[in-house]
Write a protein that holds these residues in place. Structure first.
Motif, PDB file in Angstrom:
ATOM      1  N   THR A 125       0.825  -1.205   0.000  1.00 53.53           N
ATOM      2  CA  THR A 125       0.000   0.000   0.000  1.00 53.53           C
ATOM      3  C   THR A 125       0.866   1.265   0.000  1.00 53.53           C
ATOM      4  O   THR A 125       1.965   1.291   0.561  1.00 53.53           O
ATOM      5  CB  THR A 125      -0.914   0.055   1.239  1.00 53.53           C
ATOM      6  N   THR A 132      -0.132   4.911   1.108  1.00 53.69           N
ATOM      7  CA  THR A 132      -1.225   5.701   1.690  1.00 53.69           C
ATOM      8  C   THR A 132      -0.819   7.166   1.758  1.00 53.69           C
ATOM      9  O   THR A 132       0.244   7.502   2.302  1.00 53.69           O
ATOM     10  CB  THR A 132      -1.537   5.185   3.106  1.00 53.69           C
ATOM     11  N   ARG A 138      -0.820  -0.195  -4.148  1.00 57.94           N
ATOM     12  CA  ARG A 138      -2.213   0.269  -4.149  1.00 57.94           C
ATOM     13  C   ARG A 138      -2.229   1.665  -3.562  1.00 57.94           C
ATOM     14  O   ARG A 138      -1.839   1.853  -2.405  1.00 57.94           O
ATOM     15  CB  ARG A 138      -3.088  -0.583  -3.240  1.00 57.94           C
ATOM     16  N   ILE A 173      -3.807   4.590  -1.728  1.00 57.95           N
ATOM     17  CA  ILE A 173      -4.933   4.833  -0.815  1.00 57.95           C
ATOM     18  C   ILE A 173      -4.946   6.318  -0.446  1.00 57.95           C
ATOM     19  O   ILE A 173      -3.958   6.845   0.074  1.00 57.95           O
ATOM     20  CB  ILE A 173      -4.811   3.973   0.449  1.00 57.95           C
ATOM     21  N   GLY A 201      -8.623   6.995   2.751  1.00 55.70           N
ATOM     22  CA  GLY A 201      -9.233   5.712   3.094  1.00 55.70           C
ATOM     23  C   GLY A 201      -9.773   4.930   1.902  1.00 55.70           C
ATOM     24  O   GLY A 201     -10.281   3.833   2.059  1.00 55.70           O
ATOM     25  N   GLN A 202      -9.667   5.527   0.715  1.00 57.26           N
ATOM     26  CA  GLN A 202     -10.196   4.888  -0.493  1.00 57.26           C
ATOM     27  C   GLN A 202      -9.077   4.313  -1.360  1.00 57.26           C
ATOM     28  O   GLN A 202      -8.023   4.925  -1.510  1.00 57.26           O
ATOM     29  CB  GLN A 202     -10.936   5.938  -1.345  1.00 57.26           C
ATOM     30  N   PHE A 203      -9.343   3.193  -1.968  1.00 57.93           N
ATOM     31  CA  PHE A 203      -8.392   2.551  -2.868  1.00 57.93           C
ATOM     32  C   PHE A 203      -8.539   3.141  -4.269  1.00 57.93           C
ATOM     33  O   PHE A 203      -9.643   3.218  -4.797  1.00 57.93           O
ATOM     34  CB  PHE A 203      -8.683   1.042  -2.865  1.00 57.93           C
ATOM     35  N   HIS A 204      -7.443   3.586  -4.849  1.00 68.88           N
ATOM     36  CA  HIS A 204      -7.517   4.218  -6.173  1.00 68.88           C
ATOM     37  C   HIS A 204      -6.626   3.544  -7.210  1.00 68.88           C
ATOM     38  O   HIS A 204      -5.957   4.215  -8.008  1.00 68.88           O
ATOM     39  CB  HIS A 204      -7.148   5.702  -6.079  1.00 68.88           C
TER      40      HIS A 204
END
Ligand SMILES: Cc1cc2nc3c(=O)[nH]c(=O)nc-3n(C[C@H](O)[C@H](O)[C@H](O)COP(=O)(O)OP(=O)(O)OC[C@H]3O[C@@H](n4cnc5c(N)ncnc54)[C@H](O)[C@@H]3O)c2cc1C
Ligand SMILES: Cc1cc2nc3c(=O)[nH]c(=O)nc-3n(C[C@H](O)[C@H](O)[C@H](O)COP(=O)(O)OP(=O)(O)OC[C@H]3O[C@@H](n4cnc5c(N)ncnc54)[C@H](O)[C@@H]3O)c2cc1C
Lengths: 664, 664
Positions: B150, B152, B189, B191, B194-197
């Motif tokens: 991730t 973030t 990924r 983020i 809080g959203q996965f883009h």
């Protein structure tokens, strides 16, 4: 610990213990085999994980250690010959002992006189001498009659003089020859009275039994690195040259031909064909080894394909197990079926060998040419399929299959020479073709026997029409065998007719060689399919669901082979395109039947994690943590910063390479 | 010295210098390539004979040394980019530089903003930083969207936090990552809030530029041994874990998507399809590499097959060269033809890439899907054929091919991952199938372009009848292309029709996957055949006999492929059994035309003995003395009596093993 494959094991539709017995051949064999497998797996001396990291010398020394330790176990535990054989198998490391037990002793047994056997066998069986089989030379492998080493009889001293007259006459390849063997069976051109009398075997001492130094006149060493990291490099394949080395006359293997003190050549009443008996023996062991090697690879790929998930996650759920993809099944399940097919045809070959042996003892040579052609062909077919199959299993594991810790690279590297030794696979198929053509040409007056019996029905097979009209109708052993017989018969007869058009038959044979090989393959595939079907008709298959599951595999083997070679079936008019396509439809249905049983079918091989030697193929499926752990054991990870960084990388990063006085 | 292949070279029917130009692509390319090949061959630093004998650490250090030395040469000799590329190729040793130049830099070029390019490219181009391409994880390779690492966004500090939340999220495989790279393009990924883009690339520093120690929060190392002795083990394929590692926001590659300081996601006007442009680029280089690797193997096997003699001696004369056996020709010559076929289709792909690039620049995306499918398919087809072909060449060399000194084991081991990386070959063929099915379904309203243009004539191709009636009539490009087009069209349309019967198209696709792959292969083989034929129609083929010899190879490639897949041609009714059999007859005739040119055709690759790295493939054919010499360099031959003899073998021979106090 966890078992990530529990769910897979729960879906099995057969009694796995009973399947293990079916695979092993008998409950007793399974018991011995399992006991020896555990003995090896639990003994730290037989650890093999670090093998690929060792340098050649270390690696080789470690093999000597394992071999000595194994011998100590065999003697001190009083293991039977059968137990010892399983023990050596599960140690899973090519060594001089393979040739000592597998070639040197059998050669003396087969070609030695009673006197010679009495003298040499006890020494060999107690390992007071160690022997190898020295046939191949730098210049000659397939063409044994072309060997150049000479053994010249000297009647004055009653000795043979062994000599290497040319560079290409150097013995080259024999396993165990390089650094270990004290003796060898050396094949050489016999020269008596200035005349050449064919190639014969001679027992020759190579090294001192005291200090192991090479005997005077002998140059001997290892031929160097072979394919793979550890793999076959534990074996000292050797080079050997003779400079007029003398051995007593009684060290020529004289069961078939003798040389007398006076230099006369005598043929004993033992027929020359006896040697073929030995070839049948050796090649049937190679077929058995093929099913071992292929089943290992398939076991690894099947378990990992059930663990591995890729794509197809829905709403964040788990992804699809790659074993559920039809492409994966279409690559994997036919190999799983082949492992079983080869196991059973190997079992049958063992029976065939016993049969031939008994007949030979009774002076019945009638089945020998057929048995010889059949073992040659099956050796070729099974080893080629196994070599390709192991590599396919590696590819089925994606990137991780390329790691040595997957076990597959070493399995491949150590296996592939089986396509070459004991007869190059193409040369063997040409021998089979010769036999097939002969069989066809004699159809009028000689009834073909054994695996060629179907040729006796050639006339019918050239006419027959396959009756299959639905995919279900392919689930019929009769229809399958008939299709394979028709294809094989039509190809053999077709090529025989084309050969007949050549004025010079040898020229025709040379010209059409590639097509002849295809006819041989068709014949050999028929044998594998028939023997699988015959096996399923035997009484000795017991246990819930065992026969049913094996039937599914048998159909997979047959229909996959049919699809792969549909060109043959269509070209010879044995099947219509529609029928071939129905077979392919049925194949897909069969895959769905294999699927729930796949992991249990590879569990039935009863292989220990030690023998498999694969992180991807672990019984418990605990792949990722173990891969991760294993990585850190690579010597490169000894330090955070690599050896060589300061000398070679830092000057580059710091743009000081040109200035750097460091000698690069 | 002697040239054992002089006679072979004398029989060539074409101008070899002109053929070299045809192979290289132009006189200039040949000149640069030859010059760089010689530079490498003559410099002892680039010696590679001893490579397989080195332990991992030594091996790796030696690679660092070669890479630094090569860079020193490049800078001090002021080599052009093209020269440097050839230099690295001929050094013939996988190294971190491959990924630095081949993936890290192109990724920044393709996905970085102008600002990012200005900052990072000069650093990378001067090697002030060294980068790799870190996409694959322990748990995900093919499924890039399933990556778990991730990134973030933390708006407080304007940074991304890179993290490895699970064991399977560990980066695993990236070349150059383990011990060398200071930086990586890390795919993770994204983020935000809080959203996965989606998955994006990030430039991440891994190691200190001062002392090379890993940056805080980073665990990095090598993943361990891979297939083969030296082979790919010169590369530090790596493992990488992040524990909340922070990087500035501007290190996300933002050419396509941006994250603003405020945490907003913006799409630039640059279309996402741009990435496909990069994939087309990388895969066309892989096709070019396939022809390199296959041609090396074929060169070795061809020369050795001309040197090797076995059987067929008459009256004590020399035996038959194994290259004269039709079975040998039937295995070898199609591979020789494939090497040329892949060379030319690779050349065409390079053109295709340039074309796509220009179109992209002009916002024309119309050909992109077709170009993408075509490169994916050709990557799959050529790498699979090359991997299998190298192993076949090894088998063609009999026992000696199994020696590392034959060069073939290492060539195989180092080559095979090309079947897996940059897209697993089966996964790629499924993508091609998807594209084909789509093309068929749109036939009513969309004109297929480029390599699928023939589909526009599907209606005709479903009807057409092949007119060939004699073997000679197969020597006709029109007839060949039509047969291949008809087969490919019929398979694609046939499978599309079967798919249409499924209620759920995805389920149908999954169910028929294996057949879909076969349709893709048929389509790709058509491309290779057509591009070979188109090449022969170009003006730029000059020199005596060059076009004629290439035509023979083109026919060999086409008719061998036809014979191998005759099942397809017969099942779809494109050919009658008689026509297929005529093709096979013609193939045999063609082999006789290749035979006198075979050695010259491999000489035309213009490979130095250094690059070939094979005793069997030596230009002068002086095989046996050199094999013999090389054997003695194995460390096992350091002493007459092996290390370990006294400890392990002597006690056995002396029957003192049980008494021996030596701990085994
Ligand atoms: C790992 C390993 C272990 C071995 N162990 C031993 C051992 O213990 N003892 C021992 O004596 N030997 C051993 N050998 C040698 C082995 O038996 C030979 O390599 C084998 O017999 C093949 O012969 P060759 O190498 O001469 O191949 P070749 O005959 O030179 O084959 C080269 C090519 O020519 C083709 N060819 C040859 N003849 C014909 C023909 N008539 N028609 C058509 N094509 C033809 C082959 O198909 C092949 O493609 C070993 C070899 C290996 C690799
Ligand atoms: C030598 C080497 C170098 C590499 N270098 C790099 C590098 O520099 N950087 C980097 O990021 N990565 C690198 N990789 C990783 C490489 O890109 C991956 O291994 C590759 O993408 C394949 O993915 P995988 O290993 O996950 O295979 P998997 O996808 O796990 O494949 C396993 C099996 O599943 C099958 N399968 C998977 N999905 C499907 C499907 N949808 N349908 C049908 N079958 C399916 C495959 O066909 C295969 O048989 C390297 C790998 C190797 C071996």
């Amino acid at each position: 610990g966890v078992d990530y494959l529990t769910d897979e094991r729960k879906t099995a539709q057969f009694d796995i213990e009973a399947m293990k017995v079916a695979w092993a051949g008998s409950r007793e064999t399974l018991e011995v085999s399992d006991r020896m497998a555990k003995l090896v797996a639990n003994d730290p001396v037989f650890e093999k994980f670090s093998r690929p990291m060792l340098g050649r010398k270390e690696l080789f020394k470690n093999t000597l250690r394992k071999a000595a330790y194994a011998w100590k176990l065999i003697v001190s535990l009083g293991l039977s010959e059968e137990e010892a054989k399983w023990l050596r198998l599960y140690i899973d490391e090519p060594a001089f002992t393979d040739l000592h037990w597998g070639m040197f002793i059998p050669a003396i047994e087969g070609q030695g006189t009673e006197e010679q056997k009495q003298k040499w066998l006890p020494l060999a069986q107690k390992m007071q001498i160690i022997g190898c089989y020295a046939q191949t030379e730098l210049g000659h492998g397939s063409n044994v009659q072309g060997l150049e080493t000479t053994a010249t009889f000297d009647p004055q001293t009653d000795e043979f003089v062994l000599h290497s007259p040319t560079l290409t006459s150097s013995k080259w390849w024999p396993g165990g020859l390089g650094k270990v063997s004290t003796h060898a069976i050396v094949y050489a051109r016999l020269i008596v009275g200035g005349q050449f009398h064919g190639v014969h075997g001679f027992i020759v001492q190579l090294r001192s039994l005291e200090d192991h130094s090479p005997v005077d006149g002998i140059t001997v060493g290892d031929i160097g690195l072979k394919f793979g990291n550890g793999a076959y490099n534990t074996m000292d394949n050797g080079v050997l040259r003779f400079d007029h080395v003398r051995i007593p006359r009684n060290q020529m293997l004289m069961r078939v031909s003798q040389v007398t003190k006076e230099g006369e050549i005598m043929q004993s009443d033992v027929p020359r064909q006896l040697i073929y008996g030995t070839m049948v023996y050796v090649r049937q062991t190679i077929v058995a080894d093929a099913s071992k090697a292929l089943s290992r690879a398939v076991c690894i790929a099947t378990r990992y394909s059930a663990v591995r998930r890729q794509f197809g996650s829905r709403n964040g759920g788990p992804e699809t197990q790659v074993i559920d993809y039809k492409t994966q099944q279409n690559r994997l399940f036919p190999l799983l079926a082949s492992a079983y097919a080869f196991r059973f045809v190997g079992e049958w070959l063992k029976w065939l060998y016993m049969d031939v042996k008994q007949r030979l003892a009774a002076n019945d040579f009638s089945t020998l040419p057929e048995a010889h052609a059949c073992t040659a062909g099956l050796k070729s077919l099974t080893t080629t399929a196994t070599a390709d199959g192991i590599e396919e299993c590696r590819k089925l594991c994606g990137g991780h299959g390329y790691l040595v810790s997957s076990g597959l690279p070493e399995l491949f590297a150590v296996y592939i020479p089986a396509c070459t030794y004991e007869g190059d696979n193409v040369v063997l198929l040409l021998q089979v073709a010769r036999f097939l053509v002969k069989t066809v040409s004699e159809l009028g007056h000689k009834k073909p026997v054994g695996t060629t019996a179907y040729m006796g029905r050639a006339a019918g097979l050239l006419q027959t029409n396959c009756a299959v009209q639905t995919a279900e109708e392919w689930l019929n052993p009769g229809a399958i065998v008939e299709a394979f017989e028709a294809r094989a018969a039509r190809m053999a007869v077709g090529i025989a007719q084309r050969l007949a058009k050549f004025e010079n038959p040898e020229q025709g044979f040379a010209e059409l060689a590639a097509d002849l090989v295809e006819a041989s393959v068709a014949h050999c595939q028929l044998i594998v399919v028939s023997k699988f079907i015959e096996k399923l008709q035997q009484q000795d298959i017991r246990g819930k669901g065992v026969r049913e599951s094996l039937e599914v595999l048998c159909y997979v083997y047959a229909l996959f082979t049919l699809h792969k070679h549909q060109g043959d079936f269509l070209a010879t008019g044995c099947l219509s395109p529609k029928q071939a396509s129905l077979a392919n439809d049925q194949l897909r249905t069969l895959y769905s039947k294999v699927r729930p049983n796949a992991v249990a079918l590879v569990d039935s091989f009863s292989y220990t994690d030690h023998y498999l030697g694969s992180i991807l193929g672990r019984y418990d499926g605990n792949v990722y943590p173990k891969l991760y752990e294993a990585a850190w054991e690579d010597p490169l990870n000894d330090s955070d910063v690599a050896d060589g960084f300061h000398q070679y990388v830092q000057p580059m990063l710091k743009q000081k390479l040109l200035l750097s006085s460091a000698k690069l």
